[in-house]
Design an enzyme around this catalytic site. Structure first.
Site, PDB file in Angstrom:
ATOM      1  N   ASP A 125     -10.468  -1.955   0.310  1.00 16.99           N
ATOM      2  CA  ASP A 125      -9.329  -2.786   0.704  1.00 16.99           C
ATOM      3  C   ASP A 125      -9.804  -4.100   1.311  1.00 16.99           C
ATOM      4  O   ASP A 125      -9.335  -5.185   0.943  1.00 16.99           O
ATOM      5  CB  ASP A 125      -8.461  -2.038   1.717  1.00 16.99           C
ATOM      6  CG  ASP A 125      -7.782  -0.810   1.132  1.00 16.99           C
ATOM      7  OD1 ASP A 125      -6.608  -0.911   0.765  1.00 16.99           O
ATOM      8  OD2 ASP A 125      -8.442   0.249   1.044  1.00 16.99           O
TER       9      ASP A 125
ATOM     10  N   THR B 114      -3.494   3.402  -2.263  1.00 15.88           N
ATOM     11  CA  THR B 114      -4.771   3.853  -1.680  1.00 15.88           C
ATOM     12  C   THR B 114      -4.925   5.368  -1.766  1.00 15.88           C
ATOM     13  O   THR B 114      -6.044   5.869  -1.941  1.00 15.88           O
ATOM     14  CB  THR B 114      -4.888   3.390  -0.214  1.00 15.88           C
ATOM     15  OG1 THR B 114      -4.676   1.977  -0.148  1.00 15.88           O
ATOM     16  CG2 THR B 114      -6.264   3.693   0.347  1.00 15.88           C
TER      17      THR B 114
END
Length: 378
Positions: free
Chosen positions: A110, A202
């Site tokens: 990320d 995610t």
């Protein structure tokens, strides 16, 4: 072709309650213990493709926003390489995700993806602004653990830059990375802004499943450019499988089928790109594959009896019961296609699915980066 509730763009929070995208699907079911539905993606050959197809995926050389599209494509491809490496580490348990204050997951990817995308945009527009999901606060104020994580991110970004840029790659410091990550602190509003979800989905990412790197350019509240990398998405929809719901299947038999039928070596890893008014194109996320972009489109008709809808995998993010009721009222009989992340928009863009429905539960807040790139490719 696209139905969506109006969304305020002056703030990162998205007030959308549902998104509907209409396409069509050609399907047939096979009777077996685990039923399978084969879906033909609607794709047409790209026209007027430039010699360097990967640089300008919409096949246009002097088109409006050509430079922005080139930069976005390059940035998302680099981020895709980086994310695939981290996902491999997660699968080997060499790395692990951590939980943020809002209970969502975050990984090295990320932060690193946001940094490398910011770096690429900054090469062309040093003063750019971005509304991004991540910031570097946890890294800067995280003590020894934060410093260690930041060092890993810095090494990962530099490795990826060397892979893509060779001798021209700079060597970034941890301080550079903090600055690049924090470029995502923009507040939006009028003017020109990039919108980024560096790793959308995610949970799917840490499970080795579908995820997306979603980048869009917005000007005065209007989406102009989108680039969405889906590194695990199959090239064709024929690999859809289902039991209680559809998903993109990767059983050994199907992988063998894909490899046998794909002489170019491109069987998964899809990058969707779009410029407002110029259509959507799909190309490989892998830079080693010199494949001309393919123009994709949603279908021209919507037949409820054969239509397939997609929705989030997690019940916590969307009311699957309400979605089922809507589908029933529309006389849709197909099982849902449940996919993590904005990959669902890619499914609609190339007609693997007809409808994308999401009805967030009370208390769940949508963000603009959760949809911006996906909306423009449809």
């Amino acid at each position: 072709r696209l139905r969506a509730f109006p969304v305020p763009t002056s703030h990162p929070n998205m007030a959308a309650l549902a998104q509907f995208s209409v396409s069509s699907v050609v399907a047939r079911t096979a009777g077996s213990k685990t039923r399978r539905r084969n879906v033909t993606s609607r794709a047409i050959s790209a026209t007027a493709v430039t010699p360097n197809a990967q640089s300008v995926p919409n096949g246009s050389t002097g088109a409006e926003y050509a430079k922005e599209l080139e930069v976005a494509t390059d940035a998302v491809r680099m981020a895709s390489t980086l994310c695939q490496e981290v996902q491999g580490q997660l699968m080997r348990q060499d790395e692990q995700a951590v939980t943020k204050d809002d209970k969502s997951l975050v990984t090295l990817a990320d932060y690193a993806a946001q940094a490398i995308i910011s770096w690429r945009i900054q090469q062309e527009w040093p003063d750019f602004t971005m509304v991004g999901e991540e910031d570097a606060e946890a890294l800067v104020e995280g003590g020894a653990g934060g410093t260690q994580t930041l060092d890993k991110i810095t090494a990962l970004v530099n490795k990826t830059l060397r892979h893509h840029k060779g001798d021209a790659a700079p060597t970034l410091t941890s301080g550079d990375l903090v600055t690049l990550i924090d470029k995502g602190k923009g507040r939006g509003g009028n003017g020109r802004h990039w919108v980024l979800d560096p790793v959308d989905g995610t949970l799917g990412f840490v499970r080795g499943d579908q995820y997306a790197i979603a980048l869009a350019l917005m000007e005065d509240g209007v989406l102009k450019v989108g680039a969405m990398g889906c590194p695990n998405m199959p090239k064709m929809g024929e690999v859809l499988e289902y039991d209680s719901s559809y998903t993109y299947g990767f059983s050994p038999r199907l992988v063998s089928k894909m490899l046998a039928g794909e002489s170019l070596g491109w069987f998964r890893g899809c990058l969707f790109t779009a410029v407002q008014g110029q259509g959507c194109f799909m190309s490989p996320t892998d830079t080693k594959l010199n494949v001309e972009p393919i123009a994709v489109r949603v279908s021209e008709t919507f037949e409820p009896k054969t239509a397939k809808f997609c929705e989030p995998v997690m019940k916590a993010n969307s009311s699957q019961g309400f979605t089922a009721s809507v589908a029933d009222n529309l006389a849709m009989t197909s099982k849902p296609l449940r996919v993590y992340s904005q990959v669902k928009y890619g499914s609609v863009a190339r007609a693997d699915a007809d409808v994308f429905m999401k009805f967030p539960k009370a208390g769940y807040t949508e963000k603009i980066w959760d949809h911006a790139a996906g909306v423009i490719i449809v």
